[in-house]
Design a protein around this motif. Structure first.
Motif, PDB file in Angstrom:
ATOM      1  N   CYS A 275      -7.536  16.318  18.248  1.00 21.86           N
ATOM      2  CA  CYS A 275      -7.276  16.816  16.891  1.00 21.86           C
ATOM      3  C   CYS A 275      -5.833  17.313  16.766  1.00 21.86           C
ATOM      4  O   CYS A 275      -5.372  18.123  17.560  1.00 21.86           O
ATOM      5  CB  CYS A 275      -8.248  17.934  16.552  1.00 21.86           C
ATOM      6  SG  CYS A 275      -7.958  18.602  14.914  1.00 21.86           S
ATOM      7  N   THR A 276      -5.160  16.838  15.733  1.00 20.04           N
ATOM      8  CA  THR A 276      -3.760  17.239  15.493  1.00 20.04           C
ATOM      9  C   THR A 276      -3.675  18.435  14.547  1.00 20.04           C
ATOM     10  O   THR A 276      -2.575  18.881  14.235  1.00 20.04           O
ATOM     11  CB  THR A 276      -2.981  16.077  14.860  1.00 20.04           C
ATOM     12  OG1 THR A 276      -3.474  15.899  13.540  1.00 20.04           O
ATOM     13  CG2 THR A 276      -3.147  14.791  15.637  1.00 20.04           C
ATOM     14  N   GLU A 277      -4.853  18.859  14.059  1.00 20.90           N
ATOM     15  CA  GLU A 277      -4.925  19.970  13.095  1.00 20.90           C
ATOM     16  C   GLU A 277      -4.195  19.636  11.794  1.00 20.90           C
ATOM     17  O   GLU A 277      -3.694  20.523  11.108  1.00 20.90           O
ATOM     18  CB  GLU A 277      -4.391  21.264  13.712  1.00 20.90           C
ATOM     19  CG  GLU A 277      -5.137  21.663  14.975  1.00 20.90           C
ATOM     20  CD  GLU A 277      -4.664  22.977  15.568  1.00 20.90           C
ATOM     21  OE1 GLU A 277      -3.981  23.741  14.870  1.00 20.90           O
ATOM     22  OE2 GLU A 277      -5.000  23.234  16.741  1.00 20.90           O
ATOM     23  N   CYS A 278      -4.142  18.350  11.457  1.00 20.30           N
ATOM     24  CA  CYS A 278      -3.418  17.943  10.246  1.00 20.30           C
ATOM     25  C   CYS A 278      -4.174  18.313   8.970  1.00 20.30           C
ATOM     26  O   CYS A 278      -3.589  18.365   7.891  1.00 20.30           O
ATOM     27  CB  CYS A 278      -3.162  16.441  10.274  1.00 20.30           C
ATOM     28  SG  CYS A 278      -4.669  15.451  10.101  1.00 20.30           S
ATOM     29  N   GLY A 279      -5.484  18.510   9.077  1.00 22.22           N
ATOM     30  CA  GLY A 279      -6.273  18.947   7.926  1.00 22.22           C
ATOM     31  C   GLY A 279      -6.590  17.857   6.916  1.00 22.22           C
ATOM     32  O   GLY A 279      -7.114  18.134   5.837  1.00 22.22           O
ATOM     33  N   ARG A 280      -6.307  16.594   7.253  1.00 21.60           N
ATOM     34  CA  ARG A 280      -6.639  15.524   6.304  1.00 21.60           C
ATOM     35  C   ARG A 280      -8.142  15.469   6.058  1.00 21.60           C
ATOM     36  O   ARG A 280      -8.598  15.173   4.956  1.00 21.60           O
ATOM     37  CB  ARG A 280      -6.147  14.174   6.836  1.00 21.60           C
ATOM     38  CG  ARG A 280      -4.655  13.979   6.687  1.00 21.60           C
ATOM     39  CD  ARG A 280      -4.199  12.729   7.450  1.00 21.60           C
ATOM     40  NE  ARG A 280      -2.831  12.355   7.128  1.00 21.60           N
ATOM     41  CZ  ARG A 280      -1.750  12.954   7.608  1.00 21.60           C
ATOM     42  NH1 ARG A 280      -1.884  13.970   8.428  1.00 21.60           N
ATOM     43  NH2 ARG A 280      -0.546  12.548   7.269  1.00 21.60           N
ATOM     44  N   CYS A 281      -8.922  15.735   7.111  1.00 21.15           N
ATOM     45  CA  CYS A 281     -10.385  15.717   6.978  1.00 21.15           C
ATOM     46  C   CYS A 281     -10.842  16.843   6.056  1.00 21.15           C
ATOM     47  O   CYS A 281     -11.695  16.658   5.186  1.00 21.15           O
ATOM     48  CB  CYS A 281     -11.035  15.837   8.354  1.00 21.15           C
ATOM     49  SG  CYS A 281     -10.489  17.280   9.276  1.00 21.15           S
ATOM     50  N   LYS A 297     -12.172  20.107  10.164  1.00 15.96           N
ATOM     51  CA  LYS A 297     -11.065  20.432  11.084  1.00 15.96           C
ATOM     52  C   LYS A 297     -11.402  21.676  11.905  1.00 15.96           C
ATOM     53  O   LYS A 297     -11.283  21.664  13.132  1.00 15.96           O
ATOM     54  CB  LYS A 297      -9.790  20.687  10.268  1.00 15.96           C
ATOM     55  CG  LYS A 297      -8.625  21.167  11.106  1.00 15.96           C
ATOM     56  CD  LYS A 297      -7.408  21.506  10.260  1.00 15.96           C
ATOM     57  CE  LYS A 297      -7.568  22.848   9.565  1.00 15.96           C
ATOM     58  NZ  LYS A 297      -6.355  23.248   8.823  1.00 15.96           N
ATOM     59  N   ILE A 300     -13.992  21.026  14.604  1.00 14.36           N
ATOM     60  CA  ILE A 300     -13.484  20.371  15.825  1.00 14.36           C
ATOM     61  C   ILE A 300     -12.637  21.356  16.643  1.00 14.36           C
ATOM     62  O   ILE A 300     -12.736  21.421  17.873  1.00 14.36           O
ATOM     63  CB  ILE A 300     -12.665  19.104  15.465  1.00 14.36           C
ATOM     64  CG1 ILE A 300     -13.566  18.061  14.765  1.00 14.36           C
ATOM     65  CG2 ILE A 300     -11.999  18.493  16.696  1.00 14.36           C
ATOM     66  CD1 ILE A 300     -14.709  17.515  15.612  1.00 14.36           C
ATOM     67  N   CYS A 350      -9.456  10.648   9.190  1.00 12.87           N
ATOM     68  CA  CYS A 350      -8.850  11.173  10.426  1.00 12.87           C
ATOM     69  C   CYS A 350      -7.938  10.139  11.099  1.00 12.87           C
ATOM     70  O   CYS A 350      -8.390   9.054  11.467  1.00 12.87           O
ATOM     71  CB  CYS A 350      -9.939  11.604  11.406  1.00 12.87           C
ATOM     72  SG  CYS A 350      -9.230  12.227  12.934  1.00 12.87           S
ATOM     73  N   PRO A 351      -6.673  10.463  11.282  1.00  8.53           N
ATOM     74  CA  PRO A 351      -5.737   9.486  11.851  1.00  8.53           C
ATOM     75  C   PRO A 351      -5.972   9.200  13.322  1.00  8.53           C
ATOM     76  O   PRO A 351      -5.419   8.253  13.859  1.00  8.53           O
ATOM     77  CB  PRO A 351      -4.369  10.144  11.637  1.00  8.53           C
ATOM     78  CG  PRO A 351      -4.642  11.597  11.510  1.00  8.53           C
ATOM     79  CD  PRO A 351      -6.010  11.725  10.924  1.00  8.53           C
ATOM     80  N   VAL A 352      -6.787  10.043  13.988  1.00 13.08           N
ATOM     81  CA  VAL A 352      -6.996   9.820  15.420  1.00 13.08           C
ATOM     82  C   VAL A 352      -8.459   9.488  15.724  1.00 13.08           C
ATOM     83  O   VAL A 352      -8.912   9.608  16.853  1.00 13.08           O
ATOM     84  CB  VAL A 352      -6.506  11.034  16.248  1.00 13.08           C
ATOM     85  CG1 VAL A 352      -5.004  11.201  16.088  1.00 13.08           C
ATOM     86  CG2 VAL A 352      -7.210  12.309  15.848  1.00 13.08           C
ATOM     87  N   HIS A 356     -16.540  13.256  13.313  1.00 17.76           N
ATOM     88  CA  HIS A 356     -17.128  14.553  12.970  1.00 17.76           C
ATOM     89  C   HIS A 356     -18.633  14.467  12.700  1.00 17.76           C
ATOM     90  O   HIS A 356     -19.378  15.372  13.060  1.00 17.76           O
ATOM     91  CB  HIS A 356     -16.471  15.131  11.713  1.00 17.76           C
ATOM     92  CG  HIS A 356     -14.984  15.003  11.677  1.00 17.76           C
ATOM     93  ND1 HIS A 356     -14.335  13.805  11.516  1.00 17.76           N
ATOM     94  CD2 HIS A 356     -14.025  15.940  11.783  1.00 17.76           C
ATOM     95  CE1 HIS A 356     -13.030  14.007  11.524  1.00 17.76           C
ATOM     96  NE2 HIS A 356     -12.808  15.283  11.690  1.00 17.76           N
TER      97      HIS A 356
END
Ligand code: SF4
Ligand code: SF4
Length: 659
Positions: A275-281, A297, A300, A350-352, A356
């Protein structure tokens, strides 16, 4: 030179040692995970790697932040050889990487991508410090600032090192090929100060890179290493399919969802590291955006925190004394687990490629099957599914009542199989508002002379609501029963109006020996219109179509229902549509649960009303009920209707039957 080599070897040993120590722990933690089948379908996995990781496809869905990340990512790929060049140059000022270090075109690439990385860093600072999007709420922003500063330090020292080399005439490449470094070289003279600065910049560059590498696996930017692996091992099949639990294995191998860290599969542990913690989810989550506790986010991140807290003790064995804490409520609360509508928006965004929904369903499975813990209002539904074969608790004998007056054939045991079996689903069988779609579909199939029949009382709940609640026992019992009925009846093609039945029969029943061609009614009806077996007339005014999550997002059916809408009226799109649709609020068995906080169906109804359409078309019995409620509660003047009914009305010859 010897001093330089010794210094570099020491730095490499310290940073490499720190890196290896952490990497070993991470690998051990992943290996601690329960099995997950992710080694099949290698060509598709390789394609995902190329498109999602190298091509940055998911990130580029949002152009600004996507380009920002892509510049940094692509920049680092191109700049990789410069790490070696800098290490060689740090030890021996007059040496570089053979061949590549002398190439003008590579020097040009380095300059261009170094600048792009700086542009990316600057854009990241603007986004994080000035725009401050809500999706970063709860992320570790201080750590991200440090990482950005290190990245900026790496490329700035690289450019300055190259500039001082040009000023001193030490460049192995033609200076004209590196315009940025060449321009910067004007800042320096050909003197002893520049000679010192050249050493300072190259060593600063090397030491920042090594510190960055040593720090990464201890930080959230761990994803730089884990994300490409996570994307490779992501699911490759339909998004709506859940992995079945195995009850036919020895007890010690049996798994009842996830109760503690050791219950997580290795892929789930890897998810938490990625998780990059980008918050897109979080940004697209209907639960979070309507003010509920669940943020995919934060879920995870919380699981990751628990893995890091307990993992080392579990890896060491901790004298056999260590008892891992329950994930609920240790990492997340019960509310977080039950807020989810399994819409899959988070997974798609999620980019990665974090999954979830699988995490949440595994938490539910453990709560339901091991602790009998679930929202009390869902209890009647689970009881009715078990007792009456449908969540409405109605007698099975009433299932086909609607069909009798339409003269629909009910398949009896021993009857020849129809060309198409119409799987009606519980909602359309027992809910009055949802039934209209079944009646319209049956009329249209008759009008197009399709050879079809229904199972009537032999049709049972697919088990989907029980499964999404976490009760895998009940689901598997129904899956086996329904597959047996369908196989005995010799069914090969199934059409259904319910996206949940469509997903379950099409994607999940194959795990239980049920392999059929499964169509959603919108697909079959669109085919009949294309073949001119149904000839609708336009004239229904402005229609906005709501995509069901289990149809568009989980199963990629978005074009056919739109064809039907376009055939009968003037389509207007909502802001969130197709695979990026917004849930109606009924998924994940929420049709039978109390909704806390804001109402998802009202939020979607608001979005539909904003289009100005007179009609809100749907293609799911649950969406029909939820959005009809949403429209009423908001007091909007909009008709909610299934696409099949719109089609049937456009063919209507005046006595309620299609012409
Ligand atoms: S599946 Fe939907 S509701 Fe559940 S966490 Fe993901 S976005 Fe939120
Ligand atoms: S789970 Fe995926 S989308 Fe959500 S914050 Fe982490 S990386 Fe971003």
């Amino acid at each position: 030179m010897a001093v330089g080599a010794l210094a570099l070897a020491t730095a490499l040993a310290v940073c490499g040692g720190l890196f290896a120590r952490r990497a070993k722990l991470l690998v051990d933690l992943v290996r601690l995970g329960r099995p997950a089948e992710r080694f099949d379908d290698v060509p598709r996995r390789a394609r995902n790697e190329a498109v999602i990781v190298l091509g940055q496809r998911k990130l580029l869905q949002r152009v600004g932040p996507g380009l920002m990340h892509a510049f940094i990512f692509w920049g680092f790929l191109v700049l990789l050889p410069t790490i070696l060049m800098a290490m060689i140059g740090a030890v021996d000022r007059d040496a570089t990487l053979p061949w590549l270090g002398h190439q003008g075109w590579f020097a040009l690439l380095v300059d261009v991508f170094a600048v792009l990385v700086l542009v990316g860093v600057l854009a990241a600072v603007v986004i994080r410090k000035l725009q401050r999007p809500a999706r970063f709420q709860g992320s570790h922003l201080g750590e991200a600032d440090l990482i950005l500063a290190l990245i900026a330090g790496i490329v700035t020292t690289l450019l300055l090192w190259h500039a001082t080399r040009i000023a001193l005439g030490l460049n192995e490449w033609p200076a004209g090929w590196s315009p940025v470094s060449d321009l910067l070289s004007g800042l320096f003279g050909d003197d002893s100060v520049t000679e010192v600065l050249e050493r300072v910049f190259v060593w600063a560059h090397v030491l920042i890179i090594l510190s960055f590498l040593a720090y990464l696996p201890y930080s959230k930017h761990l994803h730089i290493f884990t994300a490409p692996v996570n994307v490779f091992f992501a699911r490759t099949g339909a998004g709506g399919r859940l992995e079945p639990l195995r009850f036919d294995v020895p007890e010690e191998e049996m798994r009842f969802g996830a109760g503690t860290v050791p219950d997580l599969t290795w892929k789930q542990t890897l998810d938490t590291f990625s998780c990059t913690e980008c918050g897109r989810c979080q940004d697209v989550c209907p639960a979070w955006t309507t003010g509920k506790e669940l943020s995919p986010k934060l879920l995870i991140m919380a699981l990751r925190d628990q893995v890091f807290e307990e993992g080392p003790k579990l890896v060491r064995g901790a004298d056999g004394e260590f008892e891992p804490a329950p994930l609920v409520p240790g990492a997340v609360t019960d509310n977080v687990v039950w807020d989810c509508v399994t819409c899959g928006a988070c997974v798609r965004e999620c980019p990665v490629s974090i999954e979830h929904v699988d995490h949440i369903l595994d938490l539910r499975r453990h709560l339901v099957m091991m602790d009998s813990r679930f929202p009390s209002e869902a209890e009647p539904m689970l009881r009715d599914v078990e007792r009456a074969s449908n969540p409405w608790g109605k007698p099975q004998t009433e299932r086909a009542e609607w069909a009798e007056r339409l003269g629909v054939r009910v398949l009896e045991p021993g009857d020849p199989a129809p060309a198409v079996l119409y799987w009606v689903g519980c909602a359309a069988s027992f809910d009055e508002r949802a039934r209209t779609a079944a009646e319209s579909t049956a009329r249209l199939l008759k009008a197009a002379d399709v050879d079809f029949a229904i199972l009537g009382p032999r049709e049972s709940c697919t088990g989907d609501p029980a499964r999404r609640m976490g009760n895998e026992y009940v689901f598997q019992a129904y899956a086996e029963q329904n597959v047996s009925t369908l196989n005995e009846a010799g069914v090969t093609t199934i059409v259904t109006s319910c996206p949940h039945c469509f997903n379950t029969i099409g994607n999940e029943y194959p795990d239980f020996g049920g392999k059929y061609e499964v169509l959603h009614h919108s697909e079959l009806l669109a085919r009949l219109v294309r073949d001119e077996r149904l000839q609708p007339k336009a004239g229904n005014g402005a229609i906005t179509y709501h995509d069901s999550c289990y149809l568009a997002r989980h199963n990629d059916v978005a074009a056919d229902p739109r064809e039907l809408v376009a055939a009968v009226g003037e389509p207007i799109e909502m802001e969130r549509s197709g695979k990026r649709t917004f849930c109606c609020g009924a998924g994940g068995a929420h049709m039978w649960m109390e909704e806390r906080g804001g109402k998802i169906n009202e939020e979607r109804a608001r979005e539909a009303a904003e289009t100005g359409a007179e009609t809100l078309a749907v293609a799911c019995p649950f969406c029909t009920v939820m959005l009809d409620d949403g429209v009423r509660q908001r007091g909007d003047d909009m008709r909610v209707v299934d696409v099949s009914t719109l089609l049937a009305e456009s063919l209507d010859d005046g006595d309620g039957r299609p012409a």
